[in-house]
Design a protein around this motif. Structure first.
Motif, PDB file in Angstrom:
ATOM      1  N   LEU A 117      46.638  42.669  49.918  1.00 17.28           N
ATOM      2  CA  LEU A 117      48.095  42.740  49.882  1.00 17.28           C
ATOM      3  C   LEU A 117      48.599  44.133  49.537  1.00 17.28           C
ATOM      4  CD1 LEU A 117      48.866  39.319  48.149  1.00 17.28           C
ATOM      5  CD2 LEU A 117      48.792  39.850  50.595  1.00 17.28           C
ATOM      6  N   GLY A 118      47.695  45.099  49.551  1.00 18.07           N
ATOM      7  CA  GLY A 118      48.075  46.458  49.219  1.00 18.07           C
ATOM      8  C   GLY A 118      48.271  46.643  47.724  1.00 18.07           C
ATOM      9  N   PHE A 119      48.623  47.851  47.359  1.00 16.57           N
ATOM     10  CA  PHE A 119      48.783  48.190  45.946  1.00 16.57           C
ATOM     11  C   PHE A 119      50.245  48.098  45.523  1.00 16.57           C
ATOM     12  CE2 PHE A 119      45.154  50.666  47.593  1.00 16.57           C
ATOM     13  CZ  PHE A 119      44.149  50.079  46.828  1.00 16.57           C
ATOM     14  N   ASP A 150      50.664  32.790  46.355  1.00 15.05           N
ATOM     15  CA  ASP A 150      52.112  32.648  46.579  1.00 15.05           C
ATOM     16  C   ASP A 150      52.565  33.566  47.706  1.00 15.05           C
ATOM     17  OD1 ASP A 150      52.516  30.754  44.608  1.00 15.05           O
ATOM     18  OD2 ASP A 150      53.182  32.198  43.085  1.00 15.05           O
ATOM     19  N   ILE A 151      52.117  34.818  47.652  1.00 14.41           N
ATOM     20  CA  ILE A 151      52.517  35.802  48.661  1.00 14.41           C
ATOM     21  C   ILE A 151      51.944  35.433  50.030  1.00 14.41           C
ATOM     22  CG2 ILE A 151      52.322  38.229  49.357  1.00 14.41           C
ATOM     23  CD1 ILE A 151      52.246  38.883  46.302  1.00 14.41           C
ATOM     24  N   LEU A 152      50.689  35.025  50.056  1.00 12.68           N
ATOM     25  CA  LEU A 152      50.059  34.631  51.319  1.00 12.68           C
ATOM     26  C   LEU A 152      50.814  33.490  51.987  1.00 12.68           C
ATOM     27  CD1 LEU A 152      46.216  34.766  50.566  1.00 12.68           C
ATOM     28  CD2 LEU A 152      47.427  36.046  52.335  1.00 12.68           C
ATOM     29  N   GLU A 153      51.296  32.561  51.188  1.00 13.84           N
ATOM     30  CA  GLU A 153      51.993  31.400  51.741  1.00 13.84           C
ATOM     31  C   GLU A 153      53.455  31.715  52.066  1.00 13.84           C
ATOM     32  OE1 GLU A 153      51.408  28.141  49.055  1.00 13.84           O
ATOM     33  OE2 GLU A 153      49.260  27.980  49.483  1.00 13.84           O
ATOM     34  N   ARG A 154      54.053  32.662  51.326  1.00  6.45           N
ATOM     35  CA  ARG A 154      55.477  32.953  51.498  1.00  6.45           C
ATOM     36  C   ARG A 154      55.735  33.951  52.637  1.00  6.45           C
ATOM     37  NH1 ARG A 154      56.288  34.612  46.648  1.00  6.45           N
ATOM     38  NH2 ARG A 154      56.273  36.854  47.032  1.00  6.45           N
ATOM     39  N   GLU A 155      54.866  34.928  52.772  1.00 12.47           N
ATOM     40  CA  GLU A 155      55.053  35.970  53.776  1.00 12.47           C
ATOM     41  C   GLU A 155      54.140  35.699  54.977  1.00 12.47           C
ATOM     42  OE1 GLU A 155      54.559  39.817  51.988  1.00 12.47           O
ATOM     43  OE2 GLU A 155      55.853  39.331  50.275  1.00 12.47           O
ATOM     44  N   ASP A 156      54.495  36.234  56.111  1.00 12.22           N
ATOM     45  CA  ASP A 156      53.714  36.010  57.330  1.00 12.22           C
ATOM     46  C   ASP A 156      52.560  37.011  57.395  1.00 12.22           C
ATOM     47  OD1 ASP A 156      52.840  35.057  59.762  1.00 12.22           O
ATOM     48  OD2 ASP A 156      54.340  36.172  60.931  1.00 12.22           O
ATOM     49  N   ILE A 157      51.655  36.907  56.425  1.00 12.81           N
ATOM     50  CA  ILE A 157      50.530  37.844  56.344  1.00 12.81           C
ATOM     51  C   ILE A 157      49.614  37.698  57.555  1.00 12.81           C
ATOM     52  CG2 ILE A 157      48.537  38.570  54.991  1.00 12.81           C
ATOM     53  CD1 ILE A 157      51.226  39.184  53.646  1.00 12.81           C
ATOM     54  N   LEU A 158      49.297  36.456  57.926  1.00 13.95           N
ATOM     55  CA  LEU A 158      48.403  36.243  59.070  1.00 13.95           C
ATOM     56  C   LEU A 158      49.032  36.763  60.362  1.00 13.95           C
ATOM     57  CD1 LEU A 158      46.939  32.685  58.360  1.00 13.95           C
ATOM     58  CD2 LEU A 158      45.983  34.914  57.784  1.00 13.95           C
ATOM     59  N   GLY A 159      50.338  36.610  60.482  1.00 12.43           N
ATOM     60  CA  GLY A 159      51.027  37.123  61.658  1.00 12.43           C
ATOM     61  C   GLY A 159      50.908  38.639  61.755  1.00 12.43           C
ATOM     62  N   ASN A 160      51.021  39.313  60.600  1.00  6.45           N
ATOM     63  CA  ASN A 160      50.886  40.766  60.598  1.00  6.45           C
ATOM     64  C   ASN A 160      49.469  41.189  60.950  1.00  6.45           C
ATOM     65  OD1 ASN A 160      52.240  43.414  59.980  1.00  6.45           O
ATOM     66  ND2 ASN A 160      50.520  43.543  58.553  1.00  6.45           N
ATOM     67  N   ALA A 191      44.556  47.085  54.186  1.00  2.07           N
ATOM     68  CA  ALA A 191      45.345  45.974  53.649  1.00  2.07           C
ATOM     69  C   ALA A 191      45.922  45.146  54.795  1.00  2.07           C
ATOM     70  CB  ALA A 191      46.474  46.503  52.772  1.00  2.07           C
ATOM     71  N   LEU A 192      46.037  43.853  54.571  1.00  2.00           N
ATOM     72  CA  LEU A 192      46.558  42.952  55.603  1.00  2.00           C
ATOM     73  C   LEU A 192      48.061  43.147  55.801  1.00  2.00           C
ATOM     74  CD1 LEU A 192      44.661  39.654  54.696  1.00  2.00           C
ATOM     75  CD2 LEU A 192      43.829  41.713  55.849  1.00  2.00           C
ATOM     76  N   THR A 193      48.665  43.929  54.933  1.00  2.59           N
ATOM     77  CA  THR A 193      50.099  44.218  55.014  1.00  2.59           C
ATOM     78  C   THR A 193      50.375  45.581  55.654  1.00  2.59           C
ATOM     79  OG1 THR A 193      49.947  45.072  52.751  1.00  2.59           O
ATOM     80  CG2 THR A 193      50.698  42.793  53.013  1.00  2.59           C
ATOM     81  N   ILE A 194      49.360  46.244  56.167  1.00  7.53           N
ATOM     82  CA  ILE A 194      49.531  47.580  56.731  1.00  7.53           C
ATOM     83  C   ILE A 194      50.533  47.541  57.885  1.00  7.53           C
ATOM     84  CG2 ILE A 194      47.619  47.359  58.405  1.00  7.53           C
ATOM     85  CD1 ILE A 194      46.902  50.312  57.691  1.00  7.53           C
ATOM     86  N   SER A 195      51.263  48.632  58.059  1.00 13.28           N
ATOM     87  CA  SER A 195      52.275  48.702  59.118  1.00 13.28           C
ATOM     88  C   SER A 195      51.689  49.317  60.385  1.00 13.28           C
ATOM     89  CB  SER A 195      53.460  49.553  58.655  1.00 13.28           C
ATOM     90  OG  SER A 195      53.080  50.913  58.544  1.00 13.28           O
ATOM     91  N   GLY A 196      52.393  49.149  61.501  1.00  9.77           N
ATOM     92  CA  GLY A 196      51.974  49.758  62.752  1.00  9.77           C
ATOM     93  C   GLY A 196      51.943  51.276  62.663  1.00  9.77           C
ATOM     94  N   GLU A 197      52.914  51.847  61.972  1.00  4.46           N
ATOM     95  CA  GLU A 197      52.954  53.304  61.804  1.00  4.46           C
ATOM     96  C   GLU A 197      51.725  53.792  61.044  1.00  4.46           C
ATOM     97  OE1 GLU A 197      55.847  56.791  59.883  1.00  4.46           O
ATOM     98  OE2 GLU A 197      56.237  54.660  59.479  1.00  4.46           O
ATOM     99  N   GLN A 198      51.328  53.040  60.024  1.00  6.17           N
ATOM    100  CA  GLN A 198      50.152  53.437  59.247  1.00  6.17           C
ATOM    101  C   GLN A 198      48.864  53.256  60.044  1.00  6.17           C
ATOM    102  OE1 GLN A 198      51.171  50.850  55.973  1.00  6.17           O
ATOM    103  NE2 GLN A 198      51.725  52.577  54.660  1.00  6.17           N
TER     104      GLN A 198
END
Length: 451
Positions: free
Chosen positions: A60-62, A338-348, A427-434
């Motif tokens: 989930l990143g830092f 909580d974060i995994l279930e609340r945010e669309d981590i798998l989608g990212n 991180a599974l939350t990394i952005s396209g720009e990164q």
């Protein structure tokens, strides 16, 4: 310590994992001092995209405030208590319920907590032997695993490891451990047909079980996707076939999901990629996003029922750790889930995986040093070779590998090397720009080395 003092003391008193003490003093490791999301900074203020995710673990990143707040609140409430026979605490109960509910579709009904991935594997191996002893089949003590597999650093895990680099210095290891070929498309002596390769390797497992004697084999253990071995993704038919083989001979199937668990592949668990239920799962890393060490062994109803209904003299679990289900680690894990279930981590993961693999495959076509590009989700490997046409491998400690990694570092990207492999696990939350910045740094680094 000041930055100058840190540099002066670097590796002077600290022995590093997987490293020669003198080598770390001769070439001191990079000192990372801060992290935010997918960004990290070294002691000199140099900012980089973290392509390593801490070590497969900072999913989930830092700087996630939710995890930090949960940890601080738990430290204030109850910083530690044990869960040995007779006592427990609230976070252990809550996390066990959470994990079991999350894995209910996988057939899980219990979980055993520990301190990390090696512990999770050790627990699974021990429970597998005990499972058979409870049922009066005490000859079932053997384990079969895959070459190139990695299962941690305890004696049990090392013994089923399929890489001699992790074994040789500590041999003799646990007796009764045997290895079969992994379905590795790029380097196998059999075929370049994926489906046929999966079939051949599953048959090799069956042949080994028959050779050893099915009534002597306790379990087969494997990673759904091999991580440290070089991100080896098996054919889609392989795991369904090995499930059938294990069922045919009554062998337990242990899925080592220390790396692949909690979203790394784009699926919540790696076994779900293949629609396969294991008998036990080894979990760590992503369960707490690396914020506080935690391991877990998830146990299927099939296995749990044997213990629950067994003779207490045989079925009592004589295994555990002082810090099993440590309250602070459990709090970090609950916040992570909580974060995994609340945010669309798998989608990212799925979105950025396409971007990452597209960029890496294009790089692989251009570079004369890259023999194979492979991966799934947000785990990828660039296998570097001395000769692309013959697949000739680099010798140990090839300077080109280190040069590419250092070049990427200087250009703003942290990557990991393992032998001749450049391994990425951001991180599974990394952005396209990164993702683009990470790949740009690799592009430029390979180009510089190849000039």
């Amino acid at each position: 310590m000041t930055p100058t003092e840190l540099k002066q003391a670097n590796a002077r008193s600290l022995w590093h994992p997987m490293a020669h003490p003198k080598a770390m003093q001769d070439t001191p490791p990079d000192i990372i001092v801060r992290g935010d999301g997918s960004w990290i900074w070294d002691v000199d203020g140099h900012r980089m995209v973290d392509g390593v995710g801490g070590l497969w673990s900072a999913n989930l990143g830092f700087g996630r405030r939710e995890i930090r707040d949960a940890v601080v609140a738990q430290m204030d409430e109850l910083p530690f208590y044990n869960i040995f026979r007779g006592t427990t605490h609230a976070r252990a109960i809550e996390l066990s319920e959470r994990v079991v509910n999350l894995m209910q579709p996988d057939g899980v009904s219990a979980v055993f907590f520990s301190n990390g991935g090696s512990d999770a594997v050790e627990s699974a191996l021990k429970l597998a032997r005990q499972y058979w002893k409870i049922q009066g089949q005490s000859d079932r003590i053997k384990y079969i695993s895959l070459k190139q597999g990695y299962h941690g650093v305890h004696f049990g895990g090392m013994s089923v490891n399929g890489n001699t680099n992790f074994r040789r210095a500590y041999e003799p290891l646990l007796p009764g451990c045997f290895h079969v070929d992994t379905p590795w498309l790029y380097r196998n002596p059999f075929t370049q047909d994926l489906e046929l390769l999966g079939k051949i390797c599953a048959e090799m497992l069956e042949r080994e079980i028959v050779f050893q004697g099915p009534d002597t084999v306790a379990a087969f253990i494997a990673e759904p996707v091999q991580g440290a071995g070089g991100v080896i993704v098996p054919p889609s038919n392989y795991w369904p076939l090995i499930r059938k083989v294990c069922d045919k001979y009554g062998v337990l199937l242990i899925a080592d999901e220390v790396v692949t668990g909690f979203g790394r592949t784009g699926h919540l668990f790696g076994t779900r990629m293949w629609g396969v239920q294991a008998d036990m799962w080894c979990l760590a890393k992503g369960i707490s996003s690396g914020y506080v060490p935690l391991g877990a062994t998830a146990i299927s109803t099939k296995v749990a029922d044997v213990f629950s209904q067994g003779d207490p003299a045989l079925a009592s679990v004589a295994h555990g750790y002082t810090y099993s289900a440590h309250p602070v680690a459990a709090a970090a894990a609950l916040a992570t889930l909580d974060i995994l279930e609340r945010e669309d981590i798998l989608g990212n993961v799925k979105q950025q995986s396409d971007r990452l693999m597209s960029r890496l495959q294009a790089l692989g076509k251009r570079s004369r040093l890259i023999g194979d590009v492979r991966g799934v989700g947000l785990m990828a490997c660039l296998e570097m070779v001395a000769d692309k046409s013959t697949k000739a491998a680099f010798g140990r400690g090839a300077k080109e590998v280190a040069m590419v990694a250092r070049g990427a570092y200087e250009r703003g990207a942290m990557v990991r090397t393992s032998g001749a492999n450049i391994i990425l696990s951001p991180a599974l939350t990394i952005s396209g720009e990164q993702i683009d910045l990470l790949c740009d740094a690799l592009d430029e680094s390979f180009a510089a080395v190849e000039r």
